[in-house]
Enzyme design. Sequence first.
Site, PDB file in Angstrom:
ATOM      1  CD  GLU A 168      40.259  32.367  34.794  1.00 51.39           C
ATOM      2  OE1 GLU A 168      41.369  32.770  34.404  1.00 51.39           O
ATOM      3  OE2 GLU A 168      39.205  33.005  34.617  1.00 51.39           O
ATOM      4  CD  GLU A 362      38.206  35.548  38.067  1.00 54.57           C
ATOM      5  OE1 GLU A 362      38.303  36.093  36.944  1.00 54.57           O
ATOM      6  OE2 GLU A 362      39.096  34.838  38.564  1.00 54.57           O
TER       7      GLU A 362
HETATM    8  C1  BG6 Z   1      40.512  35.885  34.830  1.00 54.93           C
HETATM    9  C2  BG6 Z   1      41.582  35.846  35.871  1.00 54.93           C
HETATM   10  O1  BG6 Z   1      40.980  35.161  33.752  1.00 54.93           O
HETATM   11  O2  BG6 Z   1      40.191  37.082  34.226  1.00 54.93           O
HETATM   12  C3  BG6 Z   1      41.839  37.176  36.536  1.00 54.93           C
HETATM   13  O3  BG6 Z   1      41.320  34.867  36.856  1.00 54.93           O
HETATM   14  C4  BG6 Z   1      41.796  38.293  35.513  1.00 54.93           C
HETATM   15  O4  BG6 Z   1      43.021  37.098  37.250  1.00 54.93           O
HETATM   16  C5  BG6 Z   1      40.397  38.305  34.905  1.00 54.93           C
HETATM   17  O5  BG6 Z   1      42.136  39.551  36.036  1.00 54.93           O
HETATM   18  C6  BG6 Z   1      40.144  39.416  33.906  1.00 54.93           C
HETATM   19  O6  BG6 Z   1      41.097  39.357  32.879  1.00 54.93           O
HETATM   20  P1  BG6 Z   1      42.045  40.577  32.544  1.00 54.93           P
HETATM   21  O7  BG6 Z   1      43.004  40.062  31.547  1.00 54.93           O
HETATM   22  O8  BG6 Z   1      41.181  41.654  31.992  1.00 54.93           O
HETATM   23  O9  BG6 Z   1      42.668  40.963  33.850  1.00 54.93           O
END
Ligand code: BG6
Length: 462
Positions: A168, A362
């Site tokens: 990111e 993701e």
């Molecule tokens: C992404 C990251 O921004 O979102 C992850 O790469 C992160 O590391 C994921 O866990 C979800 O966000 P959060 O804040 O709910 O963990």
Amino acid sequence: MKPFPKNFLWGAATSNVQAEGGYLEDGKSLNVYDTLEVQPEIGTEPVASDTSVASDHYHRYKEDIALMKEMGFKANRFSIVWSRTHPGGDDGVVNEKGMAYYEDMIDTMKAAGIEPVVSLVHFDMPDSLYRKYNGFYDRRVVDFYADHVADIAKRFAGKVKYWITYNEINLATWGHLVAGADRPEGVSEAAFHERITHHTLLAHAKAVLAIRAADPEAKIGGMEAYSPIYPATCAPEDIFAADFTQKVKQYLCYDIMTTGDYPAYYKTLLKEEGVTSELPAEDIEVMKEAAKELDYLALSYYSSGAAKGPATKADIAFRKGAGFANPYLQANEWGWKIDPQGLRVALNQLTDRYHKPLFIVENGIGLDDQLVDGKIIDDARIAYHKAHIEAMGQAIQEDGVDLMGYLAWSPFDFLSSHKEVRKRYGFVYVNRTKDDLKDLARIPKKSFYWYKNVIESDGTKL
Ligand code: BG6
């Protein structure tokens, strides 16, 4: 839904700092995630747990990979933790135990028929680089990072085919967790933004070239957190706000990665804000060279965004932004809006602009899953993934998007970026709470069996 392509990379993704624990074991040093003082997400209680055990993936990775195999994963993304392989950060010293740990993780995945997808710099910069240098604000850290990547790439060349240079990268300007840097007093927001953008994109470029030098066959991707930005209405000021937000927060890093130079809208903005420093010619050369070697664009997708004007360009880029809460979308408990259609929009936008293969690395929903009678019935997670898989299926089948794979967030539960245990993303439950480590047992959720079936049926049984 028609079957997805046979070579489609189904699987999931992990951030190892959020999962491993073992935070001072076998020579690892603390990193910026370990030391982060967490601000709870808006509207939630302070919930941060420490990172010393997390999900104990450090000791249980074989069990976790066996469960991925059971789900039928074709690929799994994970991150090699910088502070584990190079605990000093600036001394070039490799921690062999750290390297050996990831080597065994890679070998275990490959033996299970799972293609490893390796991420670099995912909230894991050695904390000493933050304290001594202010992370990526300092040019020297770019080279420390490039050396770290070169060591990793040489070690795993031939074993690892898919690489992601920086998790990111478009969020690096947020500072501490993503870039290990804070804005120094007296430095303007615009100047800080420019410096971090330049250094992180140069770091990305050097990583691309280091990986390519180690392995001409590697597939190398640059990654962003991507959200299409909708205008709040069709009022011209809303259209402008959405368009500029989209450019400066979503396209900027991909624009630089794919061309090796700053786009005109960014150069102009910087000039307007009094930032006149020119990019050094030798950096542009490196960045242009790396642009030619970039094989694909990777993205995380959680939600779309919306913007409302009037707002100035500087406000949008560096200050309060033009964010607007879309009233048409439902949200989870943490206020993250759910918009599967936005994923189709995102894939189309990126295809139209860059004409490169895309890789979703993701996508998932944070839920406070409850263990009841030994079971976790996570229908809301199933509904989330189902809708997003349908949207990407439409993007491939009806819009002609070239999509390499879908890696869900996440294979098993681990700490959120705010170090929260309660905000779970996994297909496998990890039996612990914030204060009680219990037995850390792995318990497949209902979604585990659902996702297994999705993969088995090439995406036809949703
Ligand atoms: C992404 C990251 O921004 O979102 C992850 O790469 C992160 O590391 C994921 O866990 C979800 O966000 P959060 O804040 O709910 O963990």
